[in-house]
Design a protein around this motif. Structure first.
Motif, PDB file in Angstrom:
ATOM      1  N   GLY A  91      57.573  44.010  36.490  1.00 56.30           N
ATOM      2  CA  GLY A  91      57.238  42.585  36.367  1.00 56.30           C
ATOM      3  C   GLY A  91      58.416  41.802  35.806  1.00 56.30           C
ATOM      4  N   MET A  92      59.127  42.392  34.838  1.00 54.91           N
ATOM      5  CA  MET A  92      60.291  41.702  34.266  1.00 54.91           C
ATOM      6  C   MET A  92      61.366  41.486  35.330  1.00 54.91           C
ATOM      7  N   ASN A 163      49.396  35.300  27.615  1.00 59.55           N
ATOM      8  CA  ASN A 163      49.427  36.570  26.882  1.00 59.55           C
ATOM      9  C   ASN A 163      49.961  36.321  25.482  1.00 59.55           C
ATOM     10  N   ASP A 188      53.106  32.768  36.172  1.00 59.96           N
ATOM     11  CA  ASP A 188      52.872  34.206  35.986  1.00 59.96           C
ATOM     12  C   ASP A 188      51.359  34.399  36.058  1.00 59.96           C
ATOM     13  N   SER A 210      53.175  41.046  37.174  1.00 60.27           N
ATOM     14  CA  SER A 210      53.449  42.434  36.832  1.00 60.27           C
ATOM     15  C   SER A 210      52.387  43.218  37.585  1.00 60.27           C
ATOM     16  N   THR A 212      52.044  46.241  37.463  1.00 63.44           N
ATOM     17  CA  THR A 212      51.670  47.306  36.524  1.00 63.44           C
ATOM     18  C   THR A 212      50.227  47.155  36.056  1.00 63.44           C
ATOM     19  N   LYS A 213      49.720  45.931  36.095  1.00 60.10           N
ATOM     20  CA  LYS A 213      48.458  45.605  35.433  1.00 60.10           C
ATOM     21  C   LYS A 213      47.272  45.696  36.403  1.00 60.10           C
ATOM     22  N   SER A 341      50.133  47.237  27.353  1.00 55.52           N
ATOM     23  CA  SER A 341      49.776  47.103  28.768  1.00 55.52           C
ATOM     24  C   SER A 341      48.301  46.729  28.881  1.00 55.52           C
ATOM     25  N   THR A 356      53.553  43.956  21.441  1.00 57.52           N
ATOM     26  CA  THR A 356      54.075  43.239  22.624  1.00 57.52           C
ATOM     27  C   THR A 356      54.868  41.978  22.294  1.00 57.52           C
ATOM     28  N   ARG A 376      44.261  42.145  20.573  1.00 59.57           N
ATOM     29  CA  ARG A 376      44.053  41.899  22.010  1.00 59.57           C
ATOM     30  C   ARG A 376      43.398  43.117  22.641  1.00 59.57           C
TER      31      ARG A 376
HETATM   32  N1  LCS Z   1      54.048  39.133  32.655  1.00 60.22           N
HETATM   33  C1  LCS Z   1      52.996  39.371  31.869  1.00 60.22           C
HETATM   34  C2  LCS Z   1      51.938  38.317  31.699  1.00 60.22           C
HETATM   35  C3  LCS Z   1      52.885  40.591  31.206  1.00 60.22           C
HETATM   36  O1  LCS Z   1      51.815  40.801  30.436  1.00 60.22           O
HETATM   37  C4  LCS Z   1      53.905  41.565  31.378  1.00 60.22           C
HETATM   38  C5  LCS Z   1      53.859  42.867  30.689  1.00 60.22           C
HETATM   39  C6  LCS Z   1      55.001  41.257  32.202  1.00 60.22           C
HETATM   40  C7  LCS Z   1      55.021  40.036  32.836  1.00 60.22           C
HETATM   41  C8  LCS Z   1      56.113  42.229  32.443  1.00 60.22           C
HETATM   42  O2  LCS Z   1      55.711  43.216  33.316  1.00 60.22           O
HETATM   43  P1  LCS Z   1      56.352  44.688  33.368  1.00 60.22           P
HETATM   44  O3  LCS Z   1      57.831  44.524  33.484  1.00 60.22           O
HETATM   45  O4  LCS Z   1      55.988  45.367  32.111  1.00 60.22           O
HETATM   46  O5  LCS Z   1      55.747  45.287  34.589  1.00 60.22           O
HETATM   47  N2  LCS Z   1      52.922  42.894  29.638  1.00 60.22           N
HETATM   48  C9  LCS Z   1      52.737  43.882  28.807  1.00 60.22           C
HETATM   49  C10 LCS Z   1      51.828  43.790  27.738  1.00 60.22           C
HETATM   50  O6  LCS Z   1      51.175  42.805  27.405  1.00 60.22           O
HETATM   51  N3  LCS Z   1      51.797  44.948  27.121  1.00 60.22           N
HETATM   52  O7  LCS Z   1      52.723  45.836  27.656  1.00 60.22           O
HETATM   53  C11 LCS Z   1      53.365  45.214  28.784  1.00 60.22           C
END
Ligand code: LCS
Length: 428
Positions: A91-92, A163, A188, A210, A212-213, A341, A356, A376
């Motif tokens: 996501g970053m 977040n 986002d 992201s 990942t979520k 996460s 975080t 959270r």
């Molecule tokens: N945007 C949001 C809203 C996020 O919550 C996160 C990661 C990212 C972008 C970045 O994504 P990543 O590169 O990790 O895939 N948030 C996280 C959190 O709240 N806890 O761990 C990671």
């Protein structure tokens, strides 16, 4: 690169399962294959040259595109209602690629103050080295956005729900402000997922996630994606992604594609759990406040109702006894997992101030509403009664700990009296 036209006629639960799939399966396969190839052969030198010049479409090299990754990109672009998607390693990588492609020296960004910590830090610490400035404001307050706009503002970046505060920014109204100043609106959309919110349909120019979520949903892969409203933005960002190289690997793409098939089912279940959990927390004596857009008490509940198709499954709340109280809860949960996460089938709990959002200086963090006492949770798909019972017993430990602490400094008869006043059973 456009998602197939037929997906435009599908409903979103159908898109999640079918959009982006190969139009002509090779062996009749039902699952999109993992094209685990770093490079793609050209039948002739002329064909190779035509693909490089863009005269002909076709795959060249996996950093620049891959059929499995494209299937995922088309799937998410269809769900998001955008022109095309660009999958990224994380996501970053999606967020930083958007900044790299669209900001230059002297540019200014207005961003939500309560964003994921690294999203803020990368602007404050890294992009500032290249002469890019950022102002962080509470974007749920439109006047604050208006006041922060400058002649050199090129981008407004919002995270909604944010977040970890769960504040909601009005996408349509923010898009109007950004466009009046010739700036782009980037949203986002990670916390909502495209199943619950489609920012491009509300006037945003770019959506980032992201993966990942919620989209992957199983806490077993990282990834990101950028989806643009039009071809112009796509062709400004895509070469930058290819050059900087933060692209997604086909195996990673396949895992996320497998996850997205069940996005609608998972989101429906977990947000139903979250709605019940938010009500339970609101009534709990050890909880001082709850922020969940699905509660009528939430200050932007009406905006959330208007721009989202549901309220999602992220909740934040304040516990009694501040940071210590939060620590007590996190150290006593059994079913919730203490981990950063979010968006997986399992429920997670974390403490943003020390985890975080630890990279954000304390004064900026507090100003953005990320208080020390804030806990959270990402509510998963388990049975709600098990989840409730787990948080209940962990929260009740706060009162027990407080009494234990008091008992070490005050006379026993006073402790007993206080305990009785609080209708708490004293165990000494
Ligand atoms: N945007 C949001 C809203 C996020 O919550 C996160 C990661 C990212 C972008 C970045 O994504 P990543 O590169 O990790 O895939 N948030 C996280 C959190 O709240 N806890 O761990 C990671």
């Amino acid at each position: 690169m456009r998602p197939e036209k037929k997906s435009h006629f599908m409903h979103k639960a159908t898109k999640a399962i079918h959009a982006g799939n190969l139009e002509k399966p090779i062996f009749g396969e039902v699952s999109v294959p993992i094209f685990q190839s770093s490079t793609f052969s050209f039948p002739t030198a002329e064909e190779g040259a035509a693909r490089f010049s863009g005269e002909k479409s076709g795959f060249i090299y996996t950093r620049m595109g891959n059929p499995t990754t494209k299937a995922l990109e088309d799937n998410i672009a269809a769900l998001e209602g955008g022109f095309a998607g660009m999958a990224t390693a994380t996501g970053m990588a999606a967020i930083t690629t958007v900044y790299l492609a669209l900001l230059g020296q002297g540019a200014h960004v207005v961003s939500t103050d309560s964003v994921y910590g690294p999203t803020r830090m990368v602007l404050e610490k890294e992009f500032s080295r290249f002469g890019i400035e950022a102002t962080f404001v509470d974007t749920s307050v439109l006047d604050d956005v208006r006041r922060a706009m400058r002649p050199n503002t090129r981008m407004v970046f919002i995270e909604t729900p944010a977040n970890p505060t769960m504040k909601i920014s009005d996408i349509r109204a923010t898009a109007e402000i950004a466009h009046q100043h010739n700036a782009l609106l980037v949203v986002d959309n990670t916390f909502a997922s495209p199943y619950l919110q489609q920012p491009l349909r509300l006037g945003a120019d770019i959506g980032v996630h992201s993966l990942t979520k919620f989209i992957n949903g199983h806490s077993d892969v990282v990834g990101g994606i950028i989806v643009t409203r039009n071809g112009d933005l796509y062709s400004r960002i895509k070469p930058v992604l290819n050059l900087f190289g933060g692209t997604m690997d086909p195996h990673q793409a396949w895992l996320v594609l497998r996850g997205v098939r069940t996005l609608p089912l998972r989101v429906e279940r977990s947000q139903e759990n979250a709605q019940q959990m938010a009500k339970f927390l609101l009534a709990h004596p050890e909880v001082s406040w709850v922020s969940y857009p699905g509660l009528e008490e939430h200050p932007q509940h009406d905006i959330a109702k208007r721009q989202m198709d549901g309220f999602g499954s992220m909740i934040c709340f304040g516990v009694k006894n501040g940071f210590e109280g939060g620590k007590t809860v996190m150290n006593n949960v059994n079913l919730f997992t203490l981990a950063v996460s979010l968006g997986g089938v399992e429920s997670l709990i974390e403490h943003p101030a020390s985890m975080t959002h630890a990279s954000v200086p304390r004064n900026e963090r507090i100003e953005a509403g990320i208080l020390d006492e804030l806990v959270r949770i990402s509510v998963g798909c388990e049975d709600i009664s098990d989840l409730r019972a787990d948080l209940d017993q962990a929260l009740n430990k706060i009162a027990q700990n407080e009494l234990r602490e008091e008992s070490s400094v005050v006379a026993p008869e006073l402790v007993t009296r206080r305990a009785i006043n609080n209708k708490t059973i004293l165990r000494r």
